[in-house]
Design an enzyme around this catalytic site. Structure first.
Site, PDB file in Angstrom:
ATOM      1  N   ASN A   1      40.407  45.625  49.067  1.00 40.37           N
ATOM      2  CA  ASN A   1      40.270  44.748  50.232  1.00 40.37           C
ATOM      3  C   ASN A   1      41.565  43.955  50.347  1.00 40.37           C
ATOM      4  OD1 ASN A   1      39.681  42.829  52.138  1.00 40.37           O
ATOM      5  ND2 ASN A   1      38.117  41.764  50.924  1.00 40.37           N
ATOM      6  N   TRP A   2      42.376  44.345  51.304  1.00 36.94           N
ATOM      7  CA  TRP A   2      43.694  43.722  51.424  1.00 36.94           C
ATOM      8  C   TRP A   2      43.650  42.350  52.087  1.00 36.94           C
ATOM      9  CZ3 TRP A   2      47.496  48.243  53.074  1.00 36.94           C
ATOM     10  CH2 TRP A   2      47.662  49.104  51.980  1.00 36.94           C
ATOM     11  N   LYS A   3      42.496  41.967  52.619  1.00 41.13           N
ATOM     12  CA  LYS A   3      42.385  40.669  53.309  1.00 41.13           C
ATOM     13  C   LYS A   3      43.506  40.560  54.352  1.00 41.13           C
ATOM     14  CE  LYS A   3      39.987  39.052  49.255  1.00 41.13           C
ATOM     15  NZ  LYS A   3      39.594  37.935  48.393  1.00 41.13           N
TER      16      LYS A   3
ATOM     17  N   HIS B   1      31.662  39.641  53.798  1.00 39.42           N
ATOM     18  CA  HIS B   1      32.451  39.108  52.685  1.00 39.42           C
ATOM     19  C   HIS B   1      32.284  37.588  52.636  1.00 39.42           C
ATOM     20  CE1 HIS B   1      35.919  37.982  50.266  1.00 39.42           C
ATOM     21  NE2 HIS B   1      35.890  39.202  49.790  1.00 39.42           N
TER      22      HIS B   1
ATOM     23  N   GLU C   1      29.880  40.126  44.640  1.00 38.64           N
ATOM     24  CA  GLU C   1      31.088  39.330  44.442  1.00 38.64           C
ATOM     25  C   GLU C   1      30.693  37.871  44.222  1.00 38.64           C
ATOM     26  OE1 GLU C   1      34.662  41.653  46.357  1.00 38.64           O
ATOM     27  OE2 GLU C   1      34.017  39.999  47.612  1.00 38.64           O
TER      28      GLU C   1
ATOM     29  N   GLY D   1      39.582  35.502  43.556  1.00 33.56           N
ATOM     30  CA  GLY D   1      40.914  34.916  43.653  1.00 33.56           C
ATOM     31  C   GLY D   1      41.164  33.783  42.672  1.00 33.56           C
TER      32      GLY D   1
ATOM     33  N   SER E   1      38.353  39.045  40.954  1.00 32.45           N
ATOM     34  CA  SER E   1      39.401  39.062  39.925  1.00 32.45           C
ATOM     35  C   SER E   1      39.372  40.313  39.051  1.00 32.45           C
ATOM     36  CB  SER E   1      39.327  37.788  39.059  1.00 32.45           C
ATOM     37  OG  SER E   1      39.563  36.640  39.851  1.00 32.45           O
TER      38      SER E   1
ATOM     39  N   GLY F   1      40.606  42.624  45.397  1.00 35.30           N
ATOM     40  CA  GLY F   1      41.450  41.885  46.330  1.00 35.30           C
ATOM     41  C   GLY F   1      42.901  41.931  45.879  1.00 35.30           C
ATOM     42  N   GLY F   2      43.362  40.836  45.291  1.00 36.98           N
ATOM     43  CA  GLY F   2      44.774  40.666  44.934  1.00 36.98           C
ATOM     44  C   GLY F   2      45.415  41.859  44.240  1.00 36.98           C
TER      45      GLY F   2
HETATM   46  P1  13P Z   1      40.222  39.139  44.096  1.00 41.81           P
HETATM   47  O1  13P Z   1      40.230  40.488  43.439  1.00 41.81           O
HETATM   48  O2  13P Z   1      41.576  38.722  44.602  1.00 41.81           O
HETATM   49  O3  13P Z   1      39.558  38.110  43.234  1.00 41.81           O
HETATM   50  O4  13P Z   1      39.325  39.282  45.422  1.00 41.81           O
HETATM   51  C1  13P Z   1      38.068  39.855  45.311  1.00 41.81           C
HETATM   52  C2  13P Z   1      37.534  40.102  46.673  1.00 41.81           C
HETATM   53  O5  13P Z   1      37.222  39.187  47.402  1.00 41.81           O
HETATM   54  C3  13P Z   1      37.431  41.501  47.116  1.00 41.81           C
HETATM   55  O6  13P Z   1      36.701  41.592  48.295  1.00 41.81           O
END
Ligand code: 13P
Length: 249
Positions: free
Chosen positions: A9-11, A95, A167, A173, A213, A234-235
Site C-alpha cells: 500500500n503505497w499511500k 483503511h 491492521e 507507521g 510495520s 506500507g513504508g
Molecule cells: P506501515 O507498514 O508503514 O506500518 O503501514 C501499514 C499500512 O497501513 C498498510 O496498509
C-alpha cells in the site's frame, strides 16, 4: 490451502515516473516468487504506469479507495468500474487512515465492498483497533463490529471474493509491530467472526493479511503463523529491495 498475498500500500507516495522506476527494479527481484500473489497499490494517478510496467508479470495492481456509485456528480471520486477498466485487480477498502481522516465507517465499507465485487475487483477490507481500544480490552468488540457491519451483509458468493487485512492502528507507521502471537490471536478471532456469519468453509478459505510495520526482519515470524495469510505493507513497500525481501519471506 490459502495462497499468501503480499500487497504494498503505497499511500500518497510515488509519481508515475517513480512508479516506473520502482517496477524496473522490483520485478527482477520477485521474478521467481511463485509461492504467493504480489500486489502493488499506487495512488490513482500512478495506476496506469504500474499497469504498463507490470504487464506480462505476475505482479498485480490495485487501488487504495473507490466510490460505491458507478458514476455521477461526485467531484474527486473514482468508481469501481473505472478502477477495473484501468487494469486493477484489487482495491483496498476501509483503511484506518480513510476511517480516521476521511470519515469512512463500516457502512461505507459495506457499500464500497459490494461495489468492488460487482465490478470484478478483489476487495481488501481493512479492520483493526486503535491503541485506546486495545488498552481498554475492546479489541475483540471492535473487530466483531467491523466484520459484522462491514461484511456480514454480503451474500456468501460475494464474501468469497473478499480478503481481510488486520491492521492494528497503533502498529501502522510506528515501528511497533504486533507480535506474531498477538496478530495470530486477532486473526483467529476475525476468522471466528467469519465462521459465525458465513460458515466453516468460508472461514477456512478467507485470507487474512497482517498490516502494521511489516519489515524484512519481522516478516518471517509473522508468516510462520498459520493464521497469517500475507501482509499489507506500507513504508517498506516503497523500496524495491525491502519489498522484495518481504515477498520472498
Ligand atoms: P506501515 O507498514 O508503514 O506500518 O503501514 C501499514 C499500512 O497501513 C498498510 O496498509
Amino acid at each position: 490451502m490459502r495462497v499468501p498475498l503480499m500487497a504494498g500500500n503505497w499511500k500518497m507516495f510515488k509519481t508515475p515516473a517513480e512508479t516506473t522506476v520502482f517496477c524496473e527494479r522490483f520485478l527482477p527481484l520477485v521474478a521467481s516468487a511463485n509461492h504467493c500473489e504480489i500486489l502493488l497499490c499506487p495512488p490513482f494517478v500512478s495506476i496506469a504506469a504500474a499497469v504498463a510496467a507490470t504487464q506480462g508479470s505476475t505482479v498485480g495492481v490495485g487501488a487504495q479507495n473507490l466510490h460505491w456509485q458507478k458514476e455521477g456528480a461526485f467531484t474527486g471520486e473514482v468508481s469501481a468500474p473505472m478502477i477495473k477498466a484501468a487494469g486493477c485487480r484489487s482495491v483496498i477498502i476501509g483503511h484506518s487512515e480513510r476511517r480516521q481522516y476521511f470519515g469512512e465507517t463500516d457502512t461505507t465499507v459495506f457499500k464500497k465492498t459490494t461495489a468492488a465485487i460487482e465490478a470484478g475487483l478483489q476487495p481488501i477490507v481493512c479492520v483493526g483497533e486503535l491503541l485506546e481500544e486495545r488498552e481498554s480490552n475492546r479489541t475483540n468488540d471492535v473487530l466483531a463490529r467491523q466484520v459484522k457491519d462491514g461484511l456480514s451483509g454480503l451474500r456468501p458468493d460475494e464474501f468469497a471474493k473478499v480478503v481481510i487485512a488486520y491492521e492494528p492502528v497503533w502498529a501502522i507507521g510506528t515501528g511497533k509491530t504486533a507480535t506474531p502471537d498477538m496478530a495470530a490471536d486477532a486473526h483467529r478471532f476475525i476468522r471466528e467472526q467469519v465462521r459465525l456469519a458465513f460458515g466453516e468453509d468460508a472461514a477456512a478459505a478467507v485470507r487474512i493479511l497482517y498490516g502494521g510495520s511489516v519489515k524484512p526482519d519481522n516478516v518471517k515470524g509473522l508468516m510462520a503463523q498459520p493464521e497469517i495469510d500475507g501482509a499489507l505493507v506500507g513504508g517498506a513497500s516503497l523500496k524495491p529491495e525491502d519489498f522484495s525481501l518481504i515477498v520472498n519471506f
